[in-house]
Design a protein around this motif. Sequence first.
Motif, mmCIF file in Angstrom:
data_model
loop_
_atom_site.group_PDB
_atom_site.id
_atom_site.type_symbol
_atom_site.label_atom_id
_atom_site.label_comp_id
_atom_site.label_asym_id
_atom_site.label_seq_id
_atom_site.Cartn_x
_atom_site.Cartn_y
_atom_site.Cartn_z
ATOM 1 N N GLU A 188 0.837 -1.206 0.000
ATOM 2 C CA GLU A 188 0.000 0.000 0.000
ATOM 3 C C GLU A 188 0.876 1.261 0.000
ATOM 4 O OE1 GLU A 188 -3.203 -0.031 -0.459
ATOM 5 O OE2 GLU A 188 -3.657 -2.132 -0.062
ATOM 6 N N TYR B 258 1.717 6.648 -6.949
ATOM 7 C CA TYR B 258 0.806 7.735 -7.308
ATOM 8 C C TYR B 258 1.439 9.103 -7.040
ATOM 9 C CZ TYR B 258 -2.519 3.942 -7.886
ATOM 10 O OH TYR B 258 -3.131 2.790 -8.303
ATOM 11 N N GLN C 29 -5.422 10.490 -4.178
ATOM 12 C CA GLN C 29 -5.212 9.038 -4.207
ATOM 13 C C GLN C 29 -4.038 8.633 -3.306
ATOM 14 O OE1 GLN C 29 -7.386 7.156 -5.753
ATOM 15 N NE2 GLN C 29 -6.371 5.241 -5.232
ATOM 16 N N GLU D 116 -4.157 5.893 -0.249
ATOM 17 C CA GLU D 116 -3.264 4.732 -0.115
ATOM 18 C C GLU D 116 -2.573 4.718 1.246
ATOM 19 O OE1 GLU D 116 -3.640 2.415 -1.968
ATOM 20 O OE2 GLU D 116 -4.312 3.222 -3.859
ATOM 21 N N HIS E 138 -4.976 3.297 3.603
ATOM 22 C CA HIS E 138 -5.026 1.832 3.470
ATOM 23 C C HIS E 138 -3.866 1.186 4.242
ATOM 24 C CE1 HIS E 138 -7.213 2.252 -0.690
ATOM 25 N NE2 HIS E 138 -7.933 2.691 0.320
ATOM 26 N N GLU F 131 -4.117 -1.221 -9.835
ATOM 27 C CA GLU F 131 -5.231 -1.549 -8.934
ATOM 28 C C GLU F 131 -5.713 -2.990 -9.136
ATOM 29 O OE1 GLU F 131 -6.140 -0.043 -6.316
ATOM 30 O OE2 GLU F 131 -4.921 1.716 -6.671
ATOM 31 N N VAL G 158 -3.380 -5.058 -7.209
ATOM 32 C CA VAL G 158 -3.643 -4.974 -5.762
ATOM 33 C C VAL G 158 -4.866 -5.827 -5.393
ATOM 34 C CG1 VAL G 158 -4.262 -3.423 -3.846
ATOM 35 C CG2 VAL G 158 -2.539 -2.716 -5.513
ATOM 36 N N GLN H 288 -11.419 -2.316 -3.217
ATOM 37 C CA GLN H 288 -10.775 -2.575 -4.511
ATOM 38 C C GLN H 288 -11.754 -2.478 -5.674
ATOM 39 O OE1 GLN H 288 -7.465 -1.882 -3.447
ATOM 40 N NE2 GLN H 288 -7.503 -2.627 -5.543
ATOM 41 N N GLU I 154 -11.709 1.127 -6.290
ATOM 42 C CA GLU I 154 -10.412 1.573 -6.816
ATOM 43 C C GLU I 154 -10.287 1.249 -8.309
ATOM 44 O OE1 GLU I 154 -9.196 3.698 -4.661
ATOM 45 O OE2 GLU I 154 -7.312 2.741 -4.117
HETATM 46 FE FE1 FEO Z 1 -4.869 0.572 -1.674
HETATM 47 FE FE2 FEO Z 1 -5.483 1.622 -4.467
HETATM 48 O O1 FEO Z 1 -5.676 0.307 -3.244
#
Ligand code: FEO
Length: 159
Positions: A17, A24, A46, A50, A53, A94, A97, A127, A130
Motif C-alpha cells: 500500500e 501515485y 489518491q 493509499e 489503506h 489496482e 492490488v 478494490q 479503486e
Molecule cells: Fe490501496 Fe489503491 O488500493
Amino acid sequence: MLGKRMEDALNGQVVAELYSAYLYLSMVAYFESANCPGAAGWMRAQVQEEFVHAMKLFDFVNEQGGRVILTVIDAPPSEWESPLAAFEAAYKHEQKVTGLIGELVEIAKQENDGVTVDFLQWFVNEQVEEEESTSEVVEKLKGGELSDVDKQLGQRALK
Ligand code: FEO
C-alpha cells in the motif's frame, strides 16, 4: 492473535500500500510536469487514500498482537508516455492490488483466521471502487479532450 504466516502477509501488504502511495506520488510529479493540474490533484487525493489503506493494515497488525516490520519500498517509474498511459498504469496497478488482497483472504481462510477474513472484507469492497475509479478516468481520457478531462479531475481534490 495473528499467526506468523498471516502476520508476514499483512506486513507485506502494508508495504504494497505504501508502494501504491509512492507510485501515485510519482504520477503527481509527472502530471505537474505535464501541465495537468487536475490530474495531479486527483492523484494527490489518491496518495492520501493509499496511506490510509497502509495505516488500516498497520493498526490491525498491532491490535492483533503482531509486530509491523517495514521493508524497502521499490522505486516507482517516473515517466509515462501520456496522461492516458499513466492512468492505464494506475488501473493495471489496482487490478494487481485486487489480486494481492485476494491472496490475503485465501491465506486467512487457510489459517482459519476469521477475524482477519472479516477485516479484509473492507479491502475487497474498496478494490471494487479503486478499479472503477481508475478505469473511469481511462475511459474519459480516451473519449474526451485532455484539457476538459483535466478540469473534471481537478474537482476531486476539492472534495
Ligand atoms: Fe490501496 Fe489503491 O488500493
